[in-house]
Design a protein around this motif. Structure first.
Motif, PDB file in Angstrom:
ATOM      1  N   ASN A  87       3.446 -51.148  16.438  1.00 51.29           N
ATOM      2  CA  ASN A  87       4.343 -50.040  16.131  1.00 51.29           C
ATOM      3  C   ASN A  87       3.532 -48.752  15.998  1.00 51.29           C
ATOM      4  N   ALA A  88       4.092 -47.680  16.500  1.00 48.39           N
ATOM      5  CA  ALA A  88       3.367 -46.409  16.462  1.00 48.39           C
ATOM      6  C   ALA A  88       3.029 -45.995  15.027  1.00 48.39           C
ATOM      7  N   ASP A  89       3.921 -46.335  14.083  1.00 47.83           N
ATOM      8  CA  ASP A  89       3.664 -45.931  12.698  1.00 47.83           C
ATOM      9  C   ASP A  89       3.065 -47.061  11.866  1.00 47.83           C
ATOM     10  N   GLN A  90       2.682 -48.173  12.526  1.00 47.17           N
ATOM     11  CA  GLN A  90       2.041 -49.297  11.843  1.00 47.17           C
ATOM     12  C   GLN A  90       2.892 -49.828  10.686  1.00 47.17           C
ATOM     13  N   ALA A  91       4.206 -49.907  10.910  1.00 50.50           N
ATOM     14  CA  ALA A  91       5.115 -50.384   9.862  1.00 50.50           C
ATOM     15  C   ALA A  91       4.964 -51.881   9.630  1.00 50.50           C
ATOM     16  N   ILE A  92       4.532 -52.636  10.649  1.00 48.45           N
ATOM     17  CA  ILE A  92       4.330 -54.077  10.501  1.00 48.45           C
ATOM     18  C   ILE A  92       2.871 -54.303  10.121  1.00 48.45           C
ATOM     19  N   THR A  93       2.638 -54.709   8.888  1.00 49.90           N
ATOM     20  CA  THR A  93       1.260 -54.912   8.443  1.00 49.90           C
ATOM     21  C   THR A  93       0.808 -56.356   8.585  1.00 49.90           C
ATOM     22  N   LEU A  94       1.768 -57.288   8.737  1.00 51.18           N
ATOM     23  CA  LEU A  94       1.427 -58.695   8.969  1.00 51.18           C
ATOM     24  C   LEU A  94       2.559 -59.336   9.743  1.00 51.18           C
TER      25      LEU A  94
END
Length: 341
Positions: free
Chosen positions: A28-35
């Motif tokens: 995700n462009a905003d790095q919303a998925i951390t795991l």
């Protein structure tokens, strides 16, 4: 699904058809998925000024799709119907989980299904972040997650009397395609090819939903029939509606049918996955600008009116403006019932 290949164990199946592809999309462009896939839970971290929208849909063979349906198209549609729910709330996709029951773990079917699923996931930047598999009748259950600015979700409860009622795109083609495939109606090969994609490959209106934030007063996606679904907005908002049947947007293909069939399929056919929304008349110019900017027709089909009785009601009008009787209106006000036989 018949199989001549070596059977997969559950974890081999997940690894081969889902985890590898999911990991390649987990950016995700905003790095919303951390795991993502690989732990007991996925972890989502939306921005501090956002809230998370969550939706689940289940597709059951023989109820929501034909037995033996094309697995690649089925993979696309399974995710698309969930993304459509996110669109109706004005959310942008973050990720999704997949729980699937399979009669057999058949290599060719799984390759095609995962191909369609991940094509849709990539198109809408919505990575697979977890799920489960088991043996059983073919059932596909997806939970999708989206994000939107706090307080900007487009709910069903915000419609006010005298709001315009809008619908995106056209409605009724998916029902027409179903009628043709069930041999209820005869279509030419060319006409069926023109509309069949509406049934098998719906387009989630994500961009429309995001642009309608702070413009639409209420919204939902049209899955079980336009006017039946509209009634959910009316109930939540405690208003009635006046709908002009001649304003329902239809394709040229649908307009070749008898007028009664045209109106019935457009009004309550289902499986359209367009967005029905309400907005103040003062927003018409803004909405037409959105329509032009995203290249999607948006049509006013009526308006909300003050509720007259305890039960909300949809009043249907002829082109002349005359009110249809209750008996005349009844065929247009049905919606799909998942528990009906």
């Amino acid at each position: 699904m018949s199989s001549h290949s070596k059977p997969f164990g559950e974890f081999d199946l997940i690894e081969r058809f889902f985890k590898t592809a999911a990991n390649s999309l987990r950016t995700n462009a905003d790095q919303a998925i951390t795991l993502g896939i690989g732990d007991d839970c996925a972890l989502i971290k939306p921005r501090a000024d956002e809230e998370v929208a969550i939706t689940s849909d289940m597709l059951v063979e023989g109820r929501h799709f034909f037995a033996g349906a094309n697995p690649e198209r089925l993979g696309r549609k399974a995710l698309a119907v969930n993304l459509s729910d996110l669109a109706a709330m004005g959310a942008r996709p973050l990720g999704f989980t997949l729980a699937i029951a399979l009669p057999t773990a058949e290599n060719t079917w799984l390759e095609a299904f995962s191909k369609g699923l991940f094509a849709m996931a990539e198109e809408y930047s919505c990575p697979l972040i977890g799920g489960d598999t088991t043996a059983g009748p073919l059932t596909i259950s997806i939970t999708a997650f989206g994000a939107l600015p706090k307080g900007e979700a487009i709910r069903r409860s915000g419609a006010k009397p005298e709001d315009d009622i809008w619908v995106s795109g056209t409605v009724g083609d998916a029902r027409l395609a179903l009628a043709a495939l069930r041999h209820e109606i005869t279509l030419s090969t060319e006409d069926l090819q023109q509309i069949e994609h509406r049934m098998h490959n719906p387009t989630p209106r994500i961009e429309l939903g995001m642009q309608l934030r702070n413009i639409a007063s209420s919204a939902l996606d049209v899955s079980d029939g336009l006017l039946g679904d509209l009634s959910h907005i009316l109930k939540q908002s405690q208003v009635d509606a006046e709908i002009q049947l001649d304003k329902l947007p239809k394709t040229d293909t649908l307009q070749k049918q008898d007028l009664q069939i045209q109106n019935q399929f457009a009004a309550c056919g289902g499986d359209d996955y367009e967005i029905c929304f309400t907005a103040s008349a003062s927003q018409r110019d803004n909405i037409q600008a959105i329509s032009k900017s995203i290249g999607l027709p948006l049509t006013i089909i009526g308006k909300t009116v003050p509720k007259k009785d305890d039960a909300v009601k949809v009043y249907l009008l002829h082109e002349s403006g005359a009110l249809l009787s209750d008996a005349e209106a009844a065929p247009f006000l049905k919606s799909f019932d998942h528990f009906a036989s």
